[in-house]
Enzyme design. Structure first.
Site, PDB file in Angstrom:
ATOM      1  N   ASP A 186      -4.388   5.637  -4.951  1.00 33.03           N
ATOM      2  CA  ASP A 186      -3.335   6.343  -5.689  1.00 33.03           C
ATOM      3  C   ASP A 186      -3.960   7.048  -6.895  1.00 33.03           C
ATOM      4  O   ASP A 186      -4.820   6.500  -7.580  1.00 33.03           O
ATOM      5  CB  ASP A 186      -2.266   5.337  -6.155  1.00 33.03           C
ATOM      6  CG  ASP A 186      -0.992   6.019  -6.617  1.00 33.03           C
ATOM      7  OD1 ASP A 186       0.050   5.829  -5.953  1.00 33.03           O
ATOM      8  OD2 ASP A 186      -1.031   6.748  -7.647  1.00 33.03           O
ATOM      9  N   ILE A 187      -3.523   8.275  -7.144  1.00 34.87           N
ATOM     10  CA  ILE A 187      -4.099   9.098  -8.220  1.00 34.87           C
ATOM     11  C   ILE A 187      -3.650   8.629  -9.615  1.00 34.87           C
ATOM     12  O   ILE A 187      -4.295   8.932 -10.612  1.00 34.87           O
ATOM     13  CB  ILE A 187      -3.757  10.603  -7.985  1.00 34.87           C
ATOM     14  CG1 ILE A 187      -4.748  11.511  -8.687  1.00 34.87           C
ATOM     15  CG2 ILE A 187      -2.341  10.932  -8.395  1.00 34.87           C
ATOM     16  CD1 ILE A 187      -6.090  11.587  -8.056  1.00 34.87           C
ATOM     17  N   HIS A 240       5.371   5.882   2.777  1.00 32.98           N
ATOM     18  CA  HIS A 240       4.095   5.278   2.389  1.00 32.98           C
ATOM     19  C   HIS A 240       4.310   3.895   1.798  1.00 32.98           C
ATOM     20  O   HIS A 240       5.389   3.604   1.277  1.00 32.98           O
ATOM     21  CB  HIS A 240       3.355   6.156   1.382  1.00 32.98           C
ATOM     22  CG  HIS A 240       4.152   6.468   0.147  1.00 32.98           C
ATOM     23  ND1 HIS A 240       5.139   7.443   0.130  1.00 32.98           N
ATOM     24  CD2 HIS A 240       4.147   5.917  -1.081  1.00 32.98           C
ATOM     25  CE1 HIS A 240       5.687   7.488  -1.073  1.00 32.98           C
ATOM     26  NE2 HIS A 240       5.118   6.564  -1.832  1.00 32.98           N
ATOM     27  N   PHE A 241       3.274   3.074   1.873  1.00 37.11           N
ATOM     28  CA  PHE A 241       3.275   1.737   1.280  1.00 37.11           C
ATOM     29  C   PHE A 241       2.231   1.702   0.175  1.00 37.11           C
ATOM     30  O   PHE A 241       1.111   2.161   0.373  1.00 37.11           O
ATOM     31  CB  PHE A 241       2.891   0.674   2.329  1.00 37.11           C
ATOM     32  CG  PHE A 241       3.965   0.398   3.336  1.00 37.11           C
ATOM     33  CD1 PHE A 241       4.266   1.317   4.332  1.00 37.11           C
ATOM     34  CD2 PHE A 241       4.673  -0.796   3.296  1.00 37.11           C
ATOM     35  CE1 PHE A 241       5.261   1.055   5.268  1.00 37.11           C
ATOM     36  CE2 PHE A 241       5.662  -1.065   4.226  1.00 37.11           C
ATOM     37  CZ  PHE A 241       5.963  -0.132   5.212  1.00 37.11           C
ATOM     38  N   HIS A 242       2.621   1.110  -0.969  1.00 42.21           N
ATOM     39  CA  HIS A 242       1.659   0.878  -2.053  1.00 42.21           C
ATOM     40  C   HIS A 242       1.083  -0.533  -1.890  1.00 42.21           C
ATOM     41  O   HIS A 242       1.839  -1.488  -1.660  1.00 42.21           O
ATOM     42  CB  HIS A 242       2.355   0.895  -3.418  1.00 42.21           C
ATOM     43  CG  HIS A 242       3.023   2.178  -3.780  1.00 42.21           C
ATOM     44  ND1 HIS A 242       2.526   3.038  -4.738  1.00 42.21           N
ATOM     45  CD2 HIS A 242       4.176   2.739  -3.339  1.00 42.21           C
ATOM     46  CE1 HIS A 242       3.344   4.072  -4.877  1.00 42.21           C
ATOM     47  NE2 HIS A 242       4.353   3.907  -4.034  1.00 42.21           N
ATOM     48  N   ASN A 261       9.014   2.480  -1.482  1.00 43.82           N
ATOM     49  CA  ASN A 261      10.225   3.099  -2.035  1.00 43.82           C
ATOM     50  C   ASN A 261      10.827   4.100  -1.041  1.00 43.82           C
ATOM     51  O   ASN A 261      10.098   4.875  -0.426  1.00 43.82           O
ATOM     52  CB  ASN A 261       9.879   3.839  -3.332  1.00 43.82           C
ATOM     53  CG  ASN A 261       9.304   2.916  -4.392  1.00 43.82           C
ATOM     54  OD1 ASN A 261       9.697   1.751  -4.497  1.00 43.82           O
ATOM     55  ND2 ASN A 261       8.363   3.424  -5.170  1.00 43.82           N
ATOM     56  N   GLN A 318      11.362   6.765  -5.178  1.00 44.86           N
ATOM     57  CA  GLN A 318      10.422   7.522  -4.339  1.00 44.86           C
ATOM     58  C   GLN A 318      10.205   8.895  -4.962  1.00 44.86           C
ATOM     59  O   GLN A 318      11.164   9.562  -5.375  1.00 44.86           O
ATOM     60  CB  GLN A 318      10.982   7.682  -2.913  1.00 44.86           C
ATOM     61  CG  GLN A 318       9.982   8.317  -1.954  1.00 44.86           C
ATOM     62  CD  GLN A 318      10.489   8.358  -0.514  1.00 44.86           C
ATOM     63  OE1 GLN A 318      11.671   8.132  -0.254  1.00 44.86           O
ATOM     64  NE2 GLN A 318       9.602   8.664   0.417  1.00 44.86           N
TER      65      GLN A 318
HETATM   66  P1  AMP Z   1       6.441   6.850  -4.702  1.00 49.71           P
HETATM   67  O1  AMP Z   1       7.015   6.875  -6.083  1.00 49.71           O
HETATM   68  O2  AMP Z   1       6.636   5.528  -4.018  1.00 49.71           O
HETATM   69  O3  AMP Z   1       6.913   8.029  -3.877  1.00 49.71           O
HETATM   70  O4  AMP Z   1       4.873   6.974  -4.890  1.00 49.71           O
HETATM   71  C1  AMP Z   1       4.162   8.170  -4.774  1.00 49.71           C
HETATM   72  C2  AMP Z   1       2.767   7.875  -5.273  1.00 49.71           C
HETATM   73  O5  AMP Z   1       1.925   8.932  -4.873  1.00 49.71           O
HETATM   74  C3  AMP Z   1       2.657   7.775  -6.803  1.00 49.71           C
HETATM   75  O6  AMP Z   1       2.175   6.473  -7.158  1.00 49.71           O
HETATM   76  C4  AMP Z   1       1.643   8.865  -7.162  1.00 49.71           C
HETATM   77  O7  AMP Z   1       0.754   8.488  -8.182  1.00 49.71           O
HETATM   78  C5  AMP Z   1       0.925   9.072  -5.843  1.00 49.71           C
HETATM   79  N1  AMP Z   1       0.332  10.393  -5.676  1.00 49.71           N
HETATM   80  C6  AMP Z   1       0.899  11.601  -5.900  1.00 49.71           C
HETATM   81  N2  AMP Z   1       0.030  12.591  -5.630  1.00 49.71           N
HETATM   82  C7  AMP Z   1      -1.116  11.991  -5.193  1.00 49.71           C
HETATM   83  C8  AMP Z   1      -2.395  12.467  -4.767  1.00 49.71           C
HETATM   84  N3  AMP Z   1      -2.668  13.780  -4.724  1.00 49.71           N
HETATM   85  N4  AMP Z   1      -3.338  11.570  -4.412  1.00 49.71           N
HETATM   86  C9  AMP Z   1      -3.066  10.253  -4.463  1.00 49.71           C
HETATM   87  N5  AMP Z   1      -1.889   9.728  -4.856  1.00 49.71           N
HETATM   88  C10 AMP Z   1      -0.929  10.593  -5.223  1.00 49.71           C
END
Ligand code: AMP
Length: 143
Positions: A32-33, A101-103, A88, A95
């Site tokens: 995750d970024i 996606h899964f964290h 989420n 979300q």
């Molecule tokens: P969610 O809130 O569950 O939709 O999580 C989306 C996640 O994607 C967040 O934790 C962001 O930090 C992550 N994210 C967004 N853009 C990127 C990217 N380019 N590379 C890696 N993670 C990302």
């Protein structure tokens, strides 16, 4: 980006860079970024659906088989022994990227990890580069 395109479909298509941990025909896993803690990863089915309830059985089975495996590799490399899996669905449910996606979020003794209210910091690129390489190698070895 077209309507069904998201930042994750661009990553899946290789059009923008990521710290890749794993990839097969159905799934990609990346760091995750904006991590909650070092090693915070996203496990993403390549199938373009926004939320978990829309995901096919085939992709669901692949995700289910991979989550424990990727968790083990992340714990091994980060030294964490505890972690959260967060998933989420929908804006009100926090979300922000509308591609399912899964964290996987390692939790550390000093409190780094999932916290309420959510608190993240920008990725440390030097650390991410080394860590993603190590996790990728471990997963290639079939851990
Ligand atoms: P969610 O809130 O569950 O939709 O999580 C989306 C996640 O994607 C967040 O934790 C962001 O930090 C992550 N994210 C967004 N853009 C990127 C990217 N380019 N590379 C890696 N993670 C990302």
């Amino acid at each position: 980006m077209s309507e069904e395109e998201t930042i994750f479909s661009l990553i899946i298509d290789g059009r923008i860079p990521s710290y890749k941990l794993y990839e097969d025909e159905l799934i990609i896993a990346i760091l995750d970024i904006n991590p909650f803690s070092p090693g915070h990863a996203l496990v993403i089915p390549k199938e373009k659906v926004a939320t978990l309830d829309k995901l096919s059985e085939k992709s669901s089975a692949a995700i289910g088989a991979l989550l424990p495996k990727i968790s083990r590799a992340i714990l091994n490399i980060t030294g964490a022994t505890e972690f959260n899996v967060l998933q989420n669905n929908g804006k009100k449910a926090f979300q922000s990227v509308f591609h399912v996606h899964f964290h996987i979020i390692p939790k550390f003794e000093d409190g780094r990890g999932l916290q309420f209210p959510f608190k993240s910091t920008p990725i440390d690129h030097e650390e991410a580069s080394i860590m993603s390489e190590k996790i990728q190698q471990l997963l290639l070895q079939g851990t």
